[in-house]
Motif scaffolding. Structure first.
Motif, PDB file in Angstrom:
ATOM      1  N   GLU A  22       0.848  -1.186   0.000  1.00  0.00           N
ATOM      2  CA  GLU A  22       0.000   0.000   0.000  1.00  0.00           C
ATOM      3  C   GLU A  22       0.884   1.236   0.000  1.00  0.00           C
ATOM      4  O   GLU A  22       1.763   1.393   0.842  1.00  0.00           O
ATOM      5  CB  GLU A  22      -0.923  -0.008   1.211  1.00  0.00           C
ATOM      6  CG  GLU A  22      -1.921  -1.137   1.135  1.00  0.00           C
ATOM      7  CD  GLU A  22      -3.085  -0.966   2.078  1.00  0.00           C
ATOM      8  OE1 GLU A  22      -3.374   0.181   2.478  1.00  0.00           O
ATOM      9  OE2 GLU A  22      -3.697  -1.975   2.407  1.00  0.00           O
ATOM     10  N   LEU A  23       0.633   2.095  -0.976  1.00  0.00           N
ATOM     11  CA  LEU A  23       1.381   3.338  -1.118  1.00  0.00           C
ATOM     12  C   LEU A  23       0.463   4.496  -0.771  1.00  0.00           C
ATOM     13  O   LEU A  23      -0.644   4.588  -1.291  1.00  0.00           O
ATOM     14  CB  LEU A  23       1.873   3.499  -2.558  1.00  0.00           C
ATOM     15  CG  LEU A  23       2.766   2.394  -3.105  1.00  0.00           C
ATOM     16  CD1 LEU A  23       2.969   2.581  -4.595  1.00  0.00           C
ATOM     17  CD2 LEU A  23       4.096   2.411  -2.391  1.00  0.00           C
ATOM     18  N   THR A  24       0.926   5.384   0.108  1.00  0.00           N
ATOM     19  CA  THR A  24       0.133   6.557   0.433  1.00  0.00           C
ATOM     20  C   THR A  24       0.709   7.756  -0.296  1.00  0.00           C
ATOM     21  O   THR A  24       1.920   7.863  -0.505  1.00  0.00           O
ATOM     22  CB  THR A  24       0.124   6.828   1.951  1.00  0.00           C
ATOM     23  OG1 THR A  24       1.474   6.962   2.399  1.00  0.00           O
ATOM     24  CG2 THR A  24      -0.551   5.704   2.702  1.00  0.00           C
ATOM     25  N   GLN A  25      -0.190   8.640  -0.690  1.00  0.00           N
ATOM     26  CA  GLN A  25       0.215   9.816  -1.445  1.00  0.00           C
ATOM     27  C   GLN A  25       1.048  10.734  -0.561  1.00  0.00           C
ATOM     28  O   GLN A  25       0.761  10.928   0.610  1.00  0.00           O
ATOM     29  CB  GLN A  25      -1.022  10.558  -1.943  1.00  0.00           C
ATOM     30  CG  GLN A  25      -0.753  11.511  -3.058  1.00  0.00           C
ATOM     31  CD  GLN A  25      -2.053  11.977  -3.683  1.00  0.00           C
ATOM     32  OE1 GLN A  25      -3.119  11.554  -3.302  1.00  0.00           O
ATOM     33  NE2 GLN A  25      -1.950  12.849  -4.638  1.00  0.00           N
ATOM     34  N   GLY A  26       2.108  11.274  -1.123  1.00  0.00           N
ATOM     35  CA  GLY A  26       2.977  12.180  -0.401  1.00  0.00           C
ATOM     36  C   GLY A  26       4.049  11.483   0.417  1.00  0.00           C
ATOM     37  O   GLY A  26       4.963  12.114   0.917  1.00  0.00           O
ATOM     38  N   GLU A  27       3.933  10.180   0.578  1.00  0.00           N
ATOM     39  CA  GLU A  27       4.942   9.417   1.307  1.00  0.00           C
ATOM     40  C   GLU A  27       6.210   9.339   0.465  1.00  0.00           C
ATOM     41  O   GLU A  27       6.175   9.413  -0.750  1.00  0.00           O
ATOM     42  CB  GLU A  27       4.405   8.013   1.590  1.00  0.00           C
ATOM     43  CG  GLU A  27       5.325   7.157   2.424  1.00  0.00           C
ATOM     44  CD  GLU A  27       4.750   5.769   2.633  1.00  0.00           C
ATOM     45  OE1 GLU A  27       5.398   4.807   2.191  1.00  0.00           O
ATOM     46  OE2 GLU A  27       3.668   5.668   3.217  1.00  0.00           O
ATOM     47  N   SER A  28       7.329   9.181   1.128  1.00  0.00           N
ATOM     48  CA  SER A  28       8.573   9.039   0.382  1.00  0.00           C
ATOM     49  C   SER A  28       8.549   7.736  -0.417  1.00  0.00           C
ATOM     50  O   SER A  28       7.706   6.874  -0.213  1.00  0.00           O
ATOM     51  CB  SER A  28       9.765   9.052   1.339  1.00  0.00           C
ATOM     52  OG  SER A  28       9.681   7.961   2.219  1.00  0.00           O
ATOM     53  N   SER A  29       9.487   7.597  -1.291  1.00  0.00           N
ATOM     54  CA  SER A  29       9.562   6.415  -2.148  1.00  0.00           C
ATOM     55  C   SER A  29       9.850   5.164  -1.326  1.00  0.00           C
ATOM     56  O   SER A  29      10.541   5.215  -0.312  1.00  0.00           O
ATOM     57  CB  SER A  29      10.671   6.590  -3.180  1.00  0.00           C
ATOM     58  OG  SER A  29      10.445   7.722  -3.962  1.00  0.00           O
ATOM     59  N   GLN A  30       9.325   4.044  -1.788  1.00  0.00           N
ATOM     60  CA  GLN A  30       9.657   2.763  -1.179  1.00  0.00           C
ATOM     61  C   GLN A  30      10.689   2.090  -2.058  1.00  0.00           C
ATOM     62  O   GLN A  30      10.575   2.079  -3.275  1.00  0.00           O
ATOM     63  CB  GLN A  30       8.411   1.900  -1.036  1.00  0.00           C
ATOM     64  CG  GLN A  30       7.458   2.452  -0.009  1.00  0.00           C
ATOM     65  CD  GLN A  30       6.349   1.473   0.324  1.00  0.00           C
ATOM     66  OE1 GLN A  30       6.428   0.294  -0.002  1.00  0.00           O
ATOM     67  NE2 GLN A  30       5.331   1.967   0.986  1.00  0.00           N
ATOM     68  N   LYS A  31      11.699   1.517  -1.422  1.00  0.00           N
ATOM     69  CA  LYS A  31      12.819   0.931  -2.159  1.00  0.00           C
ATOM     70  C   LYS A  31      12.917  -0.559  -1.852  1.00  0.00           C
ATOM     71  O   LYS A  31      12.765  -0.972  -0.705  1.00  0.00           O
ATOM     72  CB  LYS A  31      14.115   1.630  -1.786  1.00  0.00           C
ATOM     73  CG  LYS A  31      14.115   3.108  -2.136  1.00  0.00           C
ATOM     74  CD  LYS A  31      15.310   3.801  -1.531  1.00  0.00           C
ATOM     75  CE  LYS A  31      15.221   5.276  -1.684  1.00  0.00           C
ATOM     76  NZ  LYS A  31      14.357   5.916  -0.706  1.00  0.00           N
ATOM     77  N   TYR A  32      13.205  -1.327  -2.907  1.00  0.00           N
ATOM     78  CA  TYR A  32      13.317  -2.772  -2.791  1.00  0.00           C
ATOM     79  C   TYR A  32      14.517  -3.267  -3.579  1.00  0.00           C
ATOM     80  O   TYR A  32      14.843  -2.714  -4.632  1.00  0.00           O
ATOM     81  CB  TYR A  32      12.060  -3.463  -3.360  1.00  0.00           C
ATOM     82  CG  TYR A  32      10.803  -3.157  -2.622  1.00  0.00           C
ATOM     83  CD1 TYR A  32      10.377  -3.962  -1.571  1.00  0.00           C
ATOM     84  CD2 TYR A  32      10.019  -2.066  -2.967  1.00  0.00           C
ATOM     85  CE1 TYR A  32       9.209  -3.678  -0.885  1.00  0.00           C
ATOM     86  CE2 TYR A  32       8.853  -1.779  -2.289  1.00  0.00           C
ATOM     87  CZ  TYR A  32       8.450  -2.593  -1.249  1.00  0.00           C
ATOM     88  OH  TYR A  32       7.299  -2.307  -0.569  1.00  0.00           O
ATOM     89  N   ASN A  33      15.169  -4.300  -3.074  1.00  0.00           N
ATOM     90  CA  ASN A  33      16.106  -5.066  -3.892  1.00  0.00           C
ATOM     91  C   ASN A  33      15.247  -5.910  -4.813  1.00  0.00           C
ATOM     92  O   ASN A  33      14.282  -6.528  -4.362  1.00  0.00           O
ATOM     93  CB  ASN A  33      16.966  -6.003  -3.040  1.00  0.00           C
ATOM     94  CG  ASN A  33      18.137  -5.305  -2.423  1.00  0.00           C
ATOM     95  OD1 ASN A  33      18.689  -4.374  -2.990  1.00  0.00           O
ATOM     96  ND2 ASN A  33      18.517  -5.761  -1.239  1.00  0.00           N
ATOM     97  N   ILE A  34      15.569  -5.941  -6.101  1.00  0.00           N
ATOM     98  CA  ILE A  34      14.794  -6.744  -7.042  1.00  0.00           C
ATOM     99  C   ILE A  34      15.715  -7.770  -7.688  1.00  0.00           C
ATOM    100  O   ILE A  34      16.861  -7.459  -8.020  1.00  0.00           O
ATOM    101  CB  ILE A  34      14.095  -5.869  -8.111  1.00  0.00           C
ATOM    102  CG1 ILE A  34      13.205  -6.736  -9.024  1.00  0.00           C
ATOM    103  CG2 ILE A  34      15.094  -5.069  -8.913  1.00  0.00           C
ATOM    104  CD1 ILE A  34      12.308  -5.947  -9.943  1.00  0.00           C
TER     105      ILE A  34
END
Length: 186
Positions: free
Chosen positions: A40-52
Motif C-alpha cells: 500500500e502506497l500513500t500519497q505524499g509518502e517518500s519512495s519505497q525501495k526494494y532489492n529486485i
C-alpha cells in the motif's frame, strides 16, 4: 472390453473428483471478493525501495526497484541495476499502464503485459485471487490466473500493506521476481 470401459470410467471419475477438490480452494472472503494490494502506497509518502531479483530460466538480473505514488494518483515504478543502468520505468494508474522506458530485451508485448499484471496485483486492489496463509501466518500465498498467465505471490512480513519480502512466481515460464524491502535510510 468391459474391463477397459470400467477403467476409463473410474479414471474419468477420479479426474473429475480431483478437479472439484482443487478448484474449491479457500478465498479471502467469499467468491469474487476484492483483495487489498500487497504493497500500500500513500500519497505524499517518500519512495519505497526494494532489492529486485529477476530470474528467467538461466538468466539473472538484480538491482533496485523504487516505487512512489505521485500527486495525481499515478504509481511510478522504476528499476535499475546497481551500476546505474535503467531496466524499466513504468507508470500505473487504475486502467492505464504506460511504459516510459525499457531495455530492449524486455520490449516484448507479452513480457510487458506480464509485468503489468504483476505490478497491478502488487499495488492495486484485485479480484479473482485465491488467498491462503501458512500455518504460522508468517507468509501469505496469493494465486491468480491460469495456464501461462498463472502467478503465485508469496508475501512475507508482519505488517499488512508493508511486507518485508515478496516473491512472484510464474511456474509455466520459469520466471521468478523477488522483492526485498530496503530500510528507509538508504
Amino acid at each position: 472390453m468391459r474391463r477397459s470401459l470400467r477403467f476409463v470410467s473410474l479414471t474419468a471419475l477420479l479426474f473429475l473428483w480431483i478437479q472439484i477438490q482443487t478448484s474449491c480452494s479457500p478465498r479471502m472472503s467469499g467468491e469474487g471478493s476484492t483483495v487489498p494490494p500487497a504493497i500500500e502506497l500513500t500519497q505524499g509518502e517518500s519512495s519505497q525501495k526494494y532489492n529486485i531479483q529477476l530470474d528467467f530460466m538461466k538468466h539473472h538480473m538484480s538491482g533496485m526497484l523504487i516505487v512512489r505514488r505521485m500527486p495525481d494518483n499515478e504509481i511510478r515504478i522504476v528499476a535499475s541495476t546497481y551500476f546505474g543502468l535503467s531496466l524499466f520505468d513504468f507508470s500505473l494508474r487504475n486502467d492505464q499502464f504506460t511504459v516510459n522506458s525499457c531495455i530492449e530485451p524486455m520490449k516484448k508485448e507479452k513480457v510487458l503485459k506480464l509485468l503489468e499484471m504483476d505490478f497491478r496485483r502488487l499495488f492495486l486492489s484485485g479480484k479473482d485471487t485465491r488467498v491462503k496463509a501458512t500455518k504460522d501466518s508468517a507468509t501469505e500465498k496469493r494465486t491468480s490466473g491460469k495456464g501461462f498467465g498463472k502467478s503465485v505471490v508469496y508475501i512475507t512480513g508482519n505488517t499488512p500493506g508493508d511486507p518485508a519480502q515478496i516473491k512472484i512466481k510464474h511456474p509455466w515460464i520459469r520466471l521468478t521476481i523477488r522483492l526485498d524491502k530496503l530500510s528507509k535510510e538508504i
